[in-house]
Design a protein around this motif. Structure first.
Motif, PDB file in Angstrom:
ATOM      1  N   ASP A  85      36.817  40.389  52.191  1.00  0.00           N
ATOM      2  CA  ASP A  85      38.080  40.912  51.683  1.00  0.00           C
ATOM      3  C   ASP A  85      38.955  39.763  51.170  1.00  0.00           C
ATOM      4  O   ASP A  85      39.445  38.941  51.938  1.00  0.00           O
ATOM      5  N   LEU A  86      39.131  39.726  49.864  1.00  0.00           N
ATOM      6  CA  LEU A  86      39.921  38.642  49.264  1.00  0.00           C
ATOM      7  C   LEU A  86      41.386  38.720  49.676  1.00  0.00           C
ATOM      8  O   LEU A  86      42.072  37.703  49.744  1.00  0.00           O
ATOM      9  N   VAL A  87      41.865  39.944  49.957  1.00  0.00           N
ATOM     10  CA  VAL A  87      43.271  40.100  50.330  1.00  0.00           C
ATOM     11  C   VAL A  87      43.574  39.310  51.593  1.00  0.00           C
ATOM     12  O   VAL A  87      44.632  38.704  51.725  1.00  0.00           O
ATOM     13  N   LYS A  88      42.603  39.287  52.511  1.00  0.00           N
ATOM     14  CA  LYS A  88      42.855  38.607  53.791  1.00  0.00           C
ATOM     15  C   LYS A  88      42.425  37.147  53.754  1.00  0.00           C
ATOM     16  O   LYS A  88      42.625  36.412  54.710  1.00  0.00           O
ATOM     17  N   MET A  89      41.824  36.711  52.643  1.00  0.00           N
ATOM     18  CA  MET A  89      41.257  35.365  52.603  1.00  0.00           C
ATOM     19  C   MET A  89      42.339  34.294  52.509  1.00  0.00           C
ATOM     20  O   MET A  89      43.370  34.486  51.873  1.00  0.00           O
ATOM     21  N   SER A  90      42.108  33.137  53.141  1.00  0.00           N
ATOM     22  CA  SER A  90      43.091  32.052  53.109  1.00  0.00           C
ATOM     23  C   SER A  90      43.093  31.406  51.730  1.00  0.00           C
ATOM     24  O   SER A  90      42.126  31.485  50.978  1.00  0.00           O
ATOM     25  N   GLU A  91      44.195  30.733  51.442  1.00  0.00           N
ATOM     26  CA  GLU A  91      44.364  30.098  50.136  1.00  0.00           C
ATOM     27  C   GLU A  91      43.262  29.062  49.886  1.00  0.00           C
ATOM     28  O   GLU A  91      42.734  28.960  48.786  1.00  0.00           O
ATOM     29  N   SER A  92      42.866  28.324  50.931  1.00  0.00           N
ATOM     30  CA  SER A  92      41.864  27.288  50.695  1.00  0.00           C
ATOM     31  C   SER A  92      40.498  27.898  50.409  1.00  0.00           C
ATOM     32  O   SER A  92      39.724  27.361  49.618  1.00  0.00           O
ATOM     33  N   ASN A  93      40.193  29.041  51.025  1.00  0.00           N
ATOM     34  CA  ASN A  93      38.939  29.707  50.680  1.00  0.00           C
ATOM     35  C   ASN A  93      38.999  30.316  49.287  1.00  0.00           C
ATOM     36  O   ASN A  93      37.992  30.382  48.584  1.00  0.00           O
ATOM     37  N   MET A  94      40.197  30.762  48.902  1.00  0.00           N
ATOM     38  CA  MET A  94      40.365  31.314  47.559  1.00  0.00           C
ATOM     39  C   MET A  94      40.072  30.260  46.493  1.00  0.00           C
ATOM     40  O   MET A  94      39.453  30.540  45.474  1.00  0.00           O
ATOM     41  N   THR A  95      40.523  29.010  46.736  1.00  0.00           N
ATOM     42  CA  THR A  95      40.293  27.977  45.715  1.00  0.00           C
ATOM     43  C   THR A  95      38.806  27.719  45.525  1.00  0.00           C
ATOM     44  O   THR A  95      38.387  27.299  44.461  1.00  0.00           O
ATOM     45  N   ALA A  96      38.023  27.982  46.558  1.00  0.00           N
ATOM     46  CA  ALA A  96      36.578  27.790  46.415  1.00  0.00           C
ATOM     47  C   ALA A  96      35.950  28.910  45.590  1.00  0.00           C
ATOM     48  O   ALA A  96      34.855  28.764  45.060  1.00  0.00           O
ATOM     49  N   ILE A  97      36.632  30.047  45.508  1.00  0.00           N
ATOM     50  CA  ILE A  97      36.108  31.181  44.739  1.00  0.00           C
ATOM     51  C   ILE A  97      36.580  31.132  43.291  1.00  0.00           C
ATOM     52  O   ILE A  97      35.815  31.349  42.359  1.00  0.00           O
ATOM     53  N   ARG A  98      37.862  30.785  43.126  1.00  0.00           N
ATOM     54  CA  ARG A  98      38.432  30.735  41.779  1.00  0.00           C
ATOM     55  C   ARG A  98      37.699  29.720  40.912  1.00  0.00           C
ATOM     56  O   ARG A  98      37.501  28.583  41.321  1.00  0.00           O
ATOM     57  N   GLY A  99      37.340  30.154  39.730  1.00  0.00           N
ATOM     58  CA  GLY A  99      36.707  29.232  38.788  1.00  0.00           C
ATOM     59  C   GLY A  99      35.256  28.962  39.124  1.00  0.00           C
ATOM     60  O   GLY A  99      34.547  28.322  38.366  1.00  0.00           O
ATOM     61  N   ASN A 100      34.825  29.424  40.287  1.00  0.00           N
ATOM     62  CA  ASN A 100      33.472  29.159  40.727  1.00  0.00           C
ATOM     63  C   ASN A 100      32.666  30.466  40.751  1.00  0.00           C
ATOM     64  O   ASN A 100      31.710  30.630  40.001  1.00  0.00           O
ATOM     65  N   GLU A 101      33.105  31.410  41.610  1.00  0.00           N
ATOM     66  CA  GLU A 101      32.410  32.691  41.674  1.00  0.00           C
ATOM     67  C   GLU A 101      33.094  33.758  40.827  1.00  0.00           C
ATOM     68  O   GLU A 101      32.457  34.663  40.320  1.00  0.00           O
ATOM     69  N   ILE A 102      34.426  33.665  40.744  1.00  0.00           N
ATOM     70  CA  ILE A 102      35.171  34.563  39.865  1.00  0.00           C
ATOM     71  C   ILE A 102      35.978  33.682  38.925  1.00  0.00           C
ATOM     72  O   ILE A 102      36.718  32.806  39.381  1.00  0.00           O
ATOM     73  N   SER A 103      35.824  33.854  37.640  1.00  0.00           N
ATOM     74  CA  SER A 103      36.685  33.073  36.763  1.00  0.00           C
ATOM     75  C   SER A 103      37.330  33.971  35.731  1.00  0.00           C
ATOM     76  O   SER A 103      36.985  35.138  35.598  1.00  0.00           O
ATOM     77  N   MET A 104      38.272  33.396  35.011  1.00  0.00           N
ATOM     78  CA  MET A 104      39.158  34.231  34.232  1.00  0.00           C
ATOM     79  C   MET A 104      39.408  33.643  32.844  1.00  0.00           C
ATOM     80  O   MET A 104      39.503  32.435  32.676  1.00  0.00           O
ATOM     81  N   ILE A 105      39.492  34.526  31.874  1.00  0.00           N
ATOM     82  CA  ILE A 105      39.869  34.128  30.514  1.00  0.00           C
ATOM     83  C   ILE A 105      41.178  34.830  30.188  1.00  0.00           C
ATOM     84  O   ILE A 105      41.325  36.017  30.486  1.00  0.00           O
TER      85      ILE A 105
END
Lengths: 317, 331
Positions: free
Chosen positions: B76-96
């Motif tokens: 659940d991304l809603v409950k995920m900590s900011e530092s774990n989010m940075t590992a997902i952003r741009g890596n597993e989920i990225s955005m244009i």
């Protein structure tokens, strides 16, 4: 780039002459002549005053005086002080070292203090940090340096006796770096204080502006840590107003921090300027003013070149 | 549940505006499978972009997810900590993003900006990063990538910059790509090229895509599934063919109806009467009733549920007997 610099220097030359004419005219309009002090002395005869006047060239028409002064200046001779009879150039060079040391230390201190404050208050806008640094910056901007200088002197020199009360060195300790630093610390802090207030506000508002940019969102979306986003992507793009401010402030500091040098008897150009004005010592006053003018011209060019380093979109051809 | 790459359940994102709290996203559900493309369609201000920003948790400071879950690969991304989010952003989920002109930092070279994500997530050294950047630029069809890599964004055209953004987004082989109106700011020929590129990449790398758009032409071009949003809510959700063949919700019908048709020679285009209600002042009951040609009394009082049949979901009282099999296709 080279073409740009040489063009800028060429444009600066007429500006420089314009400034010298203005400065010379204004000083000649100023009330009070260097001979006034002699005149007030009853024992000095008319003939003696006339002789002095001819010796100083004051009997000549104004434009002749200007051309003589200008001609001498181009050969590196700024004339002699009416007060001490020393060459003005030597006096300025003597004071410039002290002033330069004080100014640079103050600018570095100001940046070191204001960067963290400015960055944190932009990052935590309207939170505790931001409020603390806003109060601090208004305090810093609005406290006159003579007052703060005296408060510092009272606490650190008179009460606590840990810092010297003035001057640049202890007698006989001219090469002692530690003693120099002890003398430097208070005037440098006082001088940096005025800049700190303005710089914090500049950094804060400029960063808040940049933080709204789309590319900051892109940087976050890449997964960069907030600290990296702030330092690499936000700060770098926020520095132009800061550079502009420093580019205007540094040349003025090089002309001597009049008040601070006076309070701490710092033997720089500011102190020299005050003494010279009091003694109607026009060659010295003119010399320092011209120095500030040149510094302004030089720093304008340097500022423009730094813009180009900060932002690749700025081109010079 | 496990078959979904991303599953959004009951997402509510609120904004603290100067006139109080507003519900920009008001209970949104959808799911994306591996290799699928979902288009989120709707007018400006309907919550499309806020939904996508909520997934990456890149909301502006005044925005907040107040309810719901966003499961990505079961977490659940809603409950995920900011530092774990940075590992997902741009890596597993990225955005244009929508604005290629302003989405790149003007003071760094293109190569440096793409390389940043690669170095961060894949821990390559300088030389390998540079090679990978050039490879990515080649992948998105930028000519002379060895030269372009050292150029600054202002030296590139809008279409090239959007390609750079795509290269950046794809550089760490994300499983999910969120494209927020990637072609809106580009002219039509470049638009077609960028869409073609996204489709090609999706097929080659099996990336799932969430495409946010208000352009139904784009939807027809790329989507597998379509989510139609209105005023922060899902009003219709189905596969793309069904949507164009049998649009159920009056709003969707209105949207499709307002597209100019090549065989018609009318002077006036069809429009949906009225405007989107202000988020501060939502009508009671169904949010669409003031503009709806089929509005009944019940629409003004009660909120419709999302009625479902054969994977076709629609939020409208016209279809309340949907589940019982009595399909009434409205008008």
């Amino acid at each position: 780039m080279k073409r740009y610099i040489s063009r800028r220097i060429l444009v600066s030359i007429p500006t420089f002459f314009g400034i010298t004419i203005l400065v010379f005219l204004v000083s000649s309009l100023a009330s009070g002549s260097p001979l006034e002090l002699l005149l007030s002395n009853q024992n000095i005869s008319e003939a003696e005053i006339k002789r002095q006047s001819i010796k100083l060239g004051l009997d000549q028409p104004l434009y002749i005086q200007y051309f003589k002064w200008m001609g001498n200046m181009l050969t590196g001779n700024l004339g002699e002080s009416y007060r001490t009879m020393q060459p003005v150039m030597d006096m300025i060079i003597n004071g410039l070292g002290a002033t330069f040391l004080l100014a640079i230390t103050a600018v570095i201190l100001a940046c070191l203090i204001s960067l963290p404050f400015g960055i944190q208050s932009a990052r935590y806008q309207n939170k505790a940090w931001d409020n603390i640094s806003s109060v601090f910056s208004f305090f810093a901007t609005s406290t006159p340096s003579f007052f703060l200088g005296l408060v510092f002197l009272y606490f650190f020199s008179v009460k606590l006796k840990i810092l010297p009360i003035g001057g640049m060195n202890d007698i006989g300790q001219e090469n002692n770096v530690l003693s120099l630093l002890k003398h430097l610390i208070m005037p440098a802090i006082i001088l940096s204080f005025q800049m700190v207030g303005t710089l914090i506000q500049f950094i804060r508002s400029s960063m808040l502006e940049v933080m709204k940019e789309d590319y900051v969102r892109t940087a976050r979306a890449k997964g960069l840590k907030e600290r990296v986003v702030i330092i690499k992507h936000v700060l770098r793009n926020s520095l132009i107003p800061v550079v502009t401010y420093l580019g205007m402030e540094i040349p003025l500091l090089l002309g001597g921090a009049v008040v601070t040098e006076q309070v701490f008897s710092w033997p720089g150009l500011g102190l020299l300027m005050i003494k010279s004005i009091a003694a109607r010592d026009y060659p010295v006053v003119l010399g320092i003013t011209v120095l500030v003018a040149v510094a302004v011209l030089v720093f304008n060019i340097i500022t423009d070149l730094i813009y180009g380093l900060l932002d690749p979109r700025i081109r010079y051809d | 549940m496990d078959e979904y790459l991303l599953e959004v359940r009951g997402l509510k994102t609120h904004f603290l505006g100067n006139k109080g709290e507003i519900a920009a996203v008001d209970g949104v559900d959808f799911a994306v499978k591996k290799g699928e493309t979902l288009c989120i369609v709707g007018e400006s201000g309907c919550g499309k972009s806020v939904t996508s920003m909520s997934i990456l948790k890149l909301l502006p400071p005044e925005g907040k997810i107040v309810e719901g879950n966003i499961f990505f690969k079961g977490n659940d991304l809603v409950k995920m900590s900011e530092s774990n989010m940075t590992a997902i952003r741009g890596n597993e989920i990225s955005m244009i993003f929508q604005e290629p002109m302003t989405s790149l930092n003007p003071v760094y070279t293109v190569g440096k900006q793409i390389g940043e994500a690669i170095r961060l997530h894949q821990h390559l050294d300088k030389k390998q990063t540079r090679e990978k950047v050039i490879e990515m630029l080649k992948l998105v069809g930028i000519p002379a990538p060895e030269k372009r890599v050292d150029e600054y964004p202002h030296e590139l055209s809008g279409g090239m910059r959007q390609r750079v953004m795509i290269a950046m987004a794809l550089s760490c082989n994300p499983e999910l790509l969120i494209a927020d109106e990637p072609t809106t700011a580009l002219d039509v020929t470049i638009q077609a090229q960028i869409l073609e590129l996204l489709k090609e990449i999706k097929n080659r790398l099996n990336t799932s895509i969430i495409m946010i758009t208000h352009d139904l032409g784009v939807v027809a071009e790329v989507a597998d599934y379509v989510l139609v949003m209105y005023a922060g809510e899902v009003v219709e959700y189905c596969d793309v063919k069904t949507l164009y063949k049998k649009p159920l919700h009056p709003y969707t019908q209105g949207l499709l109806n307002s597209l100019p048709k090549i065989e018609e020679t009318k002077e006036m285009l069809n429009i949906i009467e009225g405007t989107v209600p202000s988020l501060y002042d939502m009508p009671s009951g169904c949010k669409f009733w003031p503009r709806c040609p089929y509005a009944q009394d019940v629409c003004k009082k009660e909120r419709p549920k999302l009625y479902e049949k054969d994977n076709h979901k629609v939020k409208c009282f016209l279809y309340r007997d949907f589940e019982k099999g009595e399909i009434n296709y409205g008008a």
